[in-house]
Design an enzyme around this catalytic site. Structure first.
Site, PDB file in Angstrom:
ATOM      1  N   ARG A  95      25.317  38.463  29.203  1.00 47.00           N
ATOM      2  CA  ARG A  95      24.030  37.777  29.271  1.00 47.00           C
ATOM      3  C   ARG A  95      24.210  36.267  29.401  1.00 47.00           C
ATOM      4  NH1 ARG A  95      22.221  39.833  25.048  1.00 47.00           N
ATOM      5  NH2 ARG A  95      20.913  41.449  25.944  1.00 47.00           N
ATOM      6  N   TYR A  96      25.176  35.700  28.676  1.00 45.16           N
ATOM      7  CA  TYR A  96      25.430  34.261  28.691  1.00 45.16           C
ATOM      8  C   TYR A  96      26.704  33.985  29.480  1.00 45.16           C
ATOM      9  CZ  TYR A  96      22.044  34.190  24.847  1.00 45.16           C
ATOM     10  OH  TYR A  96      20.916  34.333  24.080  1.00 45.16           O
ATOM     11  N   ARG A  99      30.462  34.272  27.424  1.00 44.65           N
ATOM     12  CA  ARG A  99      30.743  35.272  26.403  1.00 44.65           C
ATOM     13  C   ARG A  99      30.122  36.609  26.785  1.00 44.65           C
ATOM     14  NH1 ARG A  99      27.369  31.342  25.413  1.00 44.65           N
ATOM     15  NH2 ARG A  99      25.460  31.534  24.220  1.00 44.65           N
ATOM     16  N   CYS A 108      27.162  53.600  13.079  1.00 41.76           N
ATOM     17  CA  CYS A 108      26.885  52.553  12.092  1.00 41.76           C
ATOM     18  C   CYS A 108      27.166  53.086  10.692  1.00 41.76           C
ATOM     19  CB  CYS A 108      25.431  52.103  12.161  1.00 41.76           C
ATOM     20  SG  CYS A 108      25.068  50.950  13.487  1.00 41.76           S
ATOM     21  N   CYS A 112      19.713  51.012  10.126  1.00 38.02           N
ATOM     22  CA  CYS A 112      18.649  50.157   9.594  1.00 38.02           C
ATOM     23  C   CYS A 112      17.347  50.453  10.329  1.00 38.02           C
ATOM     24  CB  CYS A 112      19.036  48.687   9.750  1.00 38.02           C
ATOM     25  SG  CYS A 112      20.582  48.258   8.915  1.00 38.02           S
ATOM     26  N   CYS A 115      16.314  48.134  13.360  1.00 40.39           N
ATOM     27  CA  CYS A 115      17.364  47.826  14.329  1.00 40.39           C
ATOM     28  C   CYS A 115      16.803  47.741  15.748  1.00 40.39           C
ATOM     29  CB  CYS A 115      18.454  48.888  14.272  1.00 40.39           C
ATOM     30  SG  CYS A 115      19.788  48.605  15.458  1.00 40.39           S
ATOM     31  N   ARG A 117      18.433  48.155  18.390  1.00 41.52           N
ATOM     32  CA  ARG A 117      19.078  49.156  19.239  1.00 41.52           C
ATOM     33  C   ARG A 117      18.839  50.568  18.707  1.00 41.52           C
ATOM     34  NH1 ARG A 117      23.930  45.391  19.568  1.00 41.52           N
ATOM     35  NH2 ARG A 117      23.568  44.239  21.491  1.00 41.52           N
ATOM     36  N   ASP A 277      12.516  41.662  16.539  1.00 38.92           N
ATOM     37  CA  ASP A 277      12.411  41.968  17.969  1.00 38.92           C
ATOM     38  C   ASP A 277      11.271  42.934  18.270  1.00 38.92           C
ATOM     39  OD1 ASP A 277      14.627  40.470  19.119  1.00 38.92           O
ATOM     40  OD2 ASP A 277      15.930  41.795  17.963  1.00 38.92           O
ATOM     41  N   ASP A 314      14.701  36.163  20.238  1.00 38.60           N
ATOM     42  CA  ASP A 314      15.392  36.749  21.374  1.00 38.60           C
ATOM     43  C   ASP A 314      14.302  37.172  22.356  1.00 38.60           C
ATOM     44  OD1 ASP A 314      17.680  37.537  22.745  1.00 38.60           O
ATOM     45  OD2 ASP A 314      18.565  38.400  20.945  1.00 38.60           O
ATOM     46  N   LYS A 321      18.227  33.865  23.545  1.00 42.37           N
ATOM     47  CA  LYS A 321      17.639  33.335  22.314  1.00 42.37           C
ATOM     48  C   LYS A 321      17.117  31.914  22.537  1.00 42.37           C
ATOM     49  CE  LYS A 321      21.046  35.758  19.465  1.00 42.37           C
ATOM     50  NZ  LYS A 321      21.931  36.116  20.602  1.00 42.37           N
TER      51      LYS A 321
END
Length: 354
Positions: A95-96, A99, A108, A112, A115, A117, A277, A314, A321
């Site tokens: 995306r950037y 990185r 996981c 959570c 989350c 995702r 999000d 985001d 972000k």
């Protein structure tokens, strides 16, 4: 006798029936319908942190599936931050410019409830063979502009030591990669996973950053603090990113306690406070941006700058972000600026820069 981290994962609560054995009538009667849509997994360690006498317990809200997850708002998205939009090869997001994200696993230590995702985690297979990462690693090797590789998922630290060691060695051998970052909630939900053997694996990396995810001060248990200390001894630099969650940490006093505890007791620098999000089914956790800005304004000046994260959104769809403020500039006229201090007083400043 305490459980090993592998036993903790094996004994995680994943069904409504198993949860009722622990919590009885505190469990929602229609929980099965939620679990038909979204996975649940709570390791025994984190389950013990829940106060079942408190229906609004912030630990419970993060871990236990709830009927509100079946409510989807029109603005909510299947892939809220555009992971797939920016995925040139499987299991990698670029995306950037400098990185990339790599997904070694979608497993996981705990699923959570907020989350971003959660739907991808629900759709994915239980894990990935290590060799499936070859296209992602080849992509990194072929793109010299990539200076940082971020391992995410899922949670990379649920991989076994040998598998993790091989992956880190392969990334660390790419000459233009200057840092590896691991995003993990393991120190929070499964701190016994952070063993001396894991520390030895992590200590082999040239420049390693670990980003933890503590959301509430009650998560800073003796076990979690010990895990952070071991990561420090392994040579990792520790940051924390957390999510602003309604009913969990949406009070300045709660976040101040969390951030002071992270810095002064765990040696972890708060990095980002994420606005929740636009994930499908997490509307019950989402505050307004104005509420988040007001909380940040209450924190500034009242806790050390070391303790203060950047509040970010985001942008839905994958635009990245952006900081949300708040702004302390009250007015501007030519070279004259009026700036608000943390106490709320406004001062004039003349900008004499050329």
């Amino acid at each position: 006798m305490s459980l090993t981290w592998q036993d903790e994962l094996r004994h995680s609560v994943r069904s409504a029936a198993a949860l009722r054995q622990t919590a009885g009538s505190a469990v929602a009667p229609d929980l099965e319908a939620v679990l038909d849509e979204y996975k649940m997994a709570i390791p025994p360690y984190y389950l013990r942190l829940i106060d079942w006498d408190d229906p609004a317990d912030p630990i419970r809200r993060q871990a236990v599936a709830a009927p509100g997850e079946l409510v989807t708002l029109p603005e909510e998205l299947h892939d809220p931050i555009g992971d797939r939009r920016w995925s040139p090869v499987p299991r990698l997001t670029h995306r950037y410019p400098d990185r990339v994200l790599i997904y070694p696993t979608y497993l996981c230590s705990m699923y959570c409830r907020f989350c971003f995702r959660k739907e991808q985690l629900n759709e994915s297979e239980s894990g990935y063979p290590h060799d499936d990462l070859a296209p992602a690693l080849e992509y990194v090797a072929a793109h010299p502009e990539v200076r940082e590789v971020i391992l995410t998922g899922g949670d990379p630290l649920v991989l076994g030591d040998d598998k993790l060691a091989r992956l880190l060695a392969r990334i660390d051998a790419i000459p233009h990669v200057e840092a590896i970052r691991i995003h993990t909630r393991v120190p929070v939900t499964l701190p016994m996973r952070v063993t001396p053997a894991l520390g030895a694996v992590l200590g082999s990396v040239r420049m390693l950053w670990i980003v933890t995810h503590f959301n509430h001060p009650r998560e800073l248990t003796p076990e979690a603090l010990a895990a952070c200390r071991l990561l420090h001894r392994a040579g990792a630099h520790l940051l924390n990113q957390n999510v602003l969650l309604k009913g969990v940490n949406d009070r300045a006093e709660t976040l101040a306690e969390l951030y002071r505890g992270l810095v002064y007791r765990a040696g972890v620098k708060p990095y980002y406070l994420h606005h929740c999000d636009m994930t499908r089914g997490v509307g019950a956790f989402r505050t307004t941006i104005a509420e988040g800005q007001a909380i940040m304004k209450q924190l500034r000046g009242h806790i050390s700058g070391l303790c203060l994260p950047t509040y970010v959104l985001d942008i839905p769809g994958g635009a990245g972000k952006s900081p949300l403020g708040p702004s302390y500039i009250q007015a501007h006229d030519g070279d004259r600026w009026w700036v608000e201090s943390y106490t709320g007083d406004v001062y004039e400043y003349r900008d004499t820069g050329t």
